[in-house]
Scaffold this motif. Structure first.
Motif, mmCIF file in Angstrom:
data_model
loop_
_atom_site.group_PDB
_atom_site.id
_atom_site.type_symbol
_atom_site.label_atom_id
_atom_site.label_comp_id
_atom_site.label_asym_id
_atom_site.label_seq_id
_atom_site.Cartn_x
_atom_site.Cartn_y
_atom_site.Cartn_z
ATOM 1 N N ILE A 31 -25.127 -61.920 19.135
ATOM 2 C CA ILE A 31 -24.652 -63.255 19.512
ATOM 3 C C ILE A 31 -23.835 -63.183 20.797
ATOM 4 C CG2 ILE A 31 -23.095 -65.144 18.858
ATOM 5 C CD1 ILE A 31 -24.018 -64.555 15.910
ATOM 6 N N ASN A 32 -22.955 -62.195 20.912
ATOM 7 C CA ASN A 32 -22.150 -62.049 22.128
ATOM 8 C C ASN A 32 -23.037 -61.933 23.353
ATOM 9 O OD1 ASN A 32 -19.718 -62.200 20.785
ATOM 10 N ND2 ASN A 32 -19.532 -59.994 20.516
ATOM 11 N N GLU A 33 -24.179 -61.269 23.203
ATOM 12 C CA GLU A 33 -25.119 -61.104 24.317
ATOM 13 C C GLU A 33 -25.852 -62.411 24.618
ATOM 14 O OE1 GLU A 33 -27.030 -59.299 27.386
ATOM 15 O OE2 GLU A 33 -25.458 -58.377 26.167
ATOM 16 N N LEU A 34 -26.382 -63.056 23.579
ATOM 17 C CA LEU A 34 -27.214 -64.235 23.837
ATOM 18 C C LEU A 34 -26.401 -65.453 24.276
ATOM 19 C CD1 LEU A 34 -27.210 -66.494 21.323
ATOM 20 C CD2 LEU A 34 -28.523 -64.727 20.197
ATOM 21 N N LEU A 35 -25.097 -65.465 23.991
ATOM 22 C CA LEU A 35 -24.265 -66.589 24.464
ATOM 23 C C LEU A 35 -24.171 -66.620 25.986
ATOM 24 C CD1 LEU A 35 -21.337 -66.753 21.861
ATOM 25 C CD2 LEU A 35 -23.234 -68.365 22.136
ATOM 26 N N ASN A 36 -24.583 -65.513 26.644
ATOM 27 C CA ASN A 36 -24.662 -65.512 28.103
ATOM 28 C C ASN A 36 -25.872 -66.275 28.607
ATOM 29 O OD1 ASN A 36 -22.344 -63.881 28.564
ATOM 30 N ND2 ASN A 36 -23.528 -62.073 27.968
ATOM 31 N N ASN A 37 -26.785 -66.601 27.706
ATOM 32 C CA ASN A 37 -28.000 -67.323 28.097
ATOM 33 C C ASN A 37 -28.237 -68.498 27.147
ATOM 34 O OD1 ASN A 37 -30.440 -68.009 29.361
ATOM 35 N ND2 ASN A 37 -31.616 -66.665 28.025
ATOM 36 N N THR A 38 -27.232 -69.383 27.097
ATOM 37 C CA THR A 38 -27.352 -70.587 26.280
ATOM 38 C C THR A 38 -26.685 -71.746 27.000
ATOM 39 O OG1 THR A 38 -27.100 -71.481 24.037
ATOM 40 C CG2 THR A 38 -25.232 -70.258 24.912
ATOM 41 N N TYR A 39 -26.619 -72.888 26.341
ATOM 42 C CA TYR A 39 -26.047 -74.096 26.950
ATOM 43 C C TYR A 39 -24.566 -74.221 26.609
ATOM 44 C CZ TYR A 39 -31.025 -75.231 27.167
ATOM 45 O OH TYR A 39 -32.375 -75.199 27.415
ATOM 46 N N SER A 40 -23.836 -74.924 27.470
ATOM 47 C CA SER A 40 -22.396 -75.136 27.223
ATOM 48 C C SER A 40 -22.156 -75.820 25.884
ATOM 49 C CB SER A 40 -21.790 -75.970 28.350
ATOM 50 O OG SER A 40 -21.870 -75.266 29.571
ATOM 51 N N ASN A 41 -23.011 -76.780 25.512
ATOM 52 C CA ASN A 41 -22.860 -77.465 24.224
ATOM 53 C C ASN A 41 -22.960 -76.484 23.059
ATOM 54 O OD1 ASN A 41 -22.341 -80.110 24.919
ATOM 55 N ND2 ASN A 41 -24.486 -80.726 24.921
ATOM 56 N N ILE A 42 -23.876 -75.525 23.166
ATOM 57 C CA ILE A 42 -24.069 -74.547 22.089
ATOM 58 C C ILE A 42 -22.847 -73.635 21.985
ATOM 59 C CG2 ILE A 42 -25.524 -72.656 21.245
ATOM 60 C CD1 ILE A 42 -26.728 -75.568 21.077
ATOM 61 N N LYS A 43 -22.265 -73.276 23.120
ATOM 62 C CA LYS A 43 -21.028 -72.494 23.094
ATOM 63 C C LYS A 43 -19.914 -73.278 22.394
ATOM 64 C CE LYS A 43 -22.093 -69.954 27.306
ATOM 65 N NZ LYS A 43 -21.787 -69.805 28.741
ATOM 66 N N MET A 44 -19.859 -74.591 22.638
ATOM 67 C CA MET A 44 -18.856 -75.431 21.972
ATOM 68 C C MET A 44 -19.058 -75.433 20.461
ATOM 69 S SD MET A 44 -18.544 -78.720 24.532
ATOM 70 C CE MET A 44 -17.827 -79.733 23.249
ATOM 71 N N VAL A 45 -20.314 -75.558 20.023
ATOM 72 C CA VAL A 45 -20.617 -75.553 18.585
ATOM 73 C C VAL A 45 -20.211 -74.207 17.982
ATOM 74 C CG1 VAL A 45 -22.444 -75.707 16.846
ATOM 75 C CG2 VAL A 45 -22.504 -77.213 18.843
ATOM 76 N N PHE A 46 -20.536 -73.122 18.679
ATOM 77 C CA PHE A 46 -20.201 -71.794 18.162
ATOM 78 C C PHE A 46 -18.688 -71.603 18.102
ATOM 79 C CE2 PHE A 46 -19.852 -67.175 18.116
ATOM 80 C CZ PHE A 46 -20.727 -66.887 17.082
ATOM 81 N N GLU B 67 -24.982 -63.614 9.417
ATOM 82 C CA GLU B 67 -25.696 -63.707 10.690
ATOM 83 C C GLU B 67 -26.009 -65.182 10.957
ATOM 84 O OE1 GLU B 67 -28.179 -59.539 10.621
ATOM 85 O OE2 GLU B 67 -28.856 -61.180 9.345
ATOM 86 N N VAL B 68 -26.177 -65.516 12.233
ATOM 87 C CA VAL B 68 -26.389 -66.918 12.642
ATOM 88 C C VAL B 68 -27.821 -67.096 13.137
ATOM 89 C CG1 VAL B 68 -25.653 -68.759 14.205
ATOM 90 C CG2 VAL B 68 -23.949 -67.193 13.247
ATOM 91 N N ASN C 252 -26.775 -60.938 14.617
ATOM 92 C CA ASN C 252 -25.471 -60.428 14.209
ATOM 93 C C ASN C 252 -24.448 -60.627 15.336
ATOM 94 O OD1 ASN C 252 -25.640 -58.263 16.085
ATOM 95 N ND2 ASN C 252 -26.726 -56.983 14.589
ATOM 96 N N LYS C 253 -23.226 -60.237 15.085
ATOM 97 C CA LYS C 253 -22.129 -60.516 16.017
ATOM 98 C C LYS C 253 -22.402 -59.956 17.417
ATOM 99 C CE LYS C 253 -17.098 -60.234 16.318
ATOM 100 N NZ LYS C 253 -15.865 -59.711 15.703
#
Length: 199
Positions: free
Chosen positions: A177-192, A82-83, A173-174
């Motif tokens: 994470i798929n859900e919360l990536l809809n409410n994060t920053y572009s930089n964080i998506k890049m890191v993920f 988990e992350v 968990n996976k």
């Protein structure tokens, strides 16, 4: 290629003339950076490609427009893979913070995760990436954040650092994470995305 975000809108400095995401393209040497920033800030542009003939030279030139601040953070996994995410200012984020004087980037990354999430027993596995974003506080700043993949076997529940505006923290968990990536920053998506490539 370098990507620098202002309010999640990218300035993409690249040697490729292939357009990214249908953003307009200009030659780096033909633009005024202050004007580009103003247009992105005021929603005149949603992003721009700056075509460079000499990427490293133009990147150094680009950085001279800002007060550059070093930061470091971590994408932390537990034994269940988990992350660790934090919730701050209405967005899901990863723990990070400024590098202090005479502090190594690695030590800063571990310290910030410990402080913001209240966990210990962190080990750095590898460096993931570096992200860049511009913000405005007593002038114009560019934050260069160095991200590390870490693991921990700390069994304690994480605790948010409330004085830093963090209101929630936890391992996700996976599916979460798929859900919360809809409410994060572009930089964080890049890191993920960089983390996903290590799997």
């Amino acid at each position: 290629m370098y990507k620098v975000f202002i309010n999640d809108k990218p300035i993409i400095i690249t040697t490729s003339e292939k357009k990214e995401l249908n953003y307009p393209s200009e030659f780096y040497n033909s633009v005024v950076i202050d004007e580009i920033i103003h247009k992105l800030q005021n929603d005149v542009l949603n992003g721009i490609n700056l075509i460079s003939n000499n990427l490293e030279k133009d990147w150094k030139s680009f950085l001279t427009n800002f007060d550059v601040l070093q930061a470091a953070g971590g994408l932390v996994i537990n034994p269940q893979n988990e992350v660790l995410f934090i919730y701050r200012n209405g967005k899901w984020d990863l723990p990070k913070g400024h590098v202090e004087k005479k502090e190594s980037i690695e030590n800063a990354a571990v310290r910030e995760v410990e402080e913001e999430c209240g966990i210990q027993k962190l080990s750095i596995i590898e460096k993931l990436t570096v992200t860049y974003h511009i913000y405005f506080l007593n002038g114009i700043k560019l934050k260069e954040t160095h991200w590390f993949l870490m693991n921990t076997n700390d069994s304690k529940n994480p605790k948010p650092q409330l004085e830093e505006g963090i209101t929630d923290v936890g391992f996700k968990n996976k599916n979460e994470i798929n859900e919360l990536l809809n409410n994060t920053y572009s930089n964080i998506k890049m890191v993920f995305d960089c983390y996903q490539k290590t799997l």
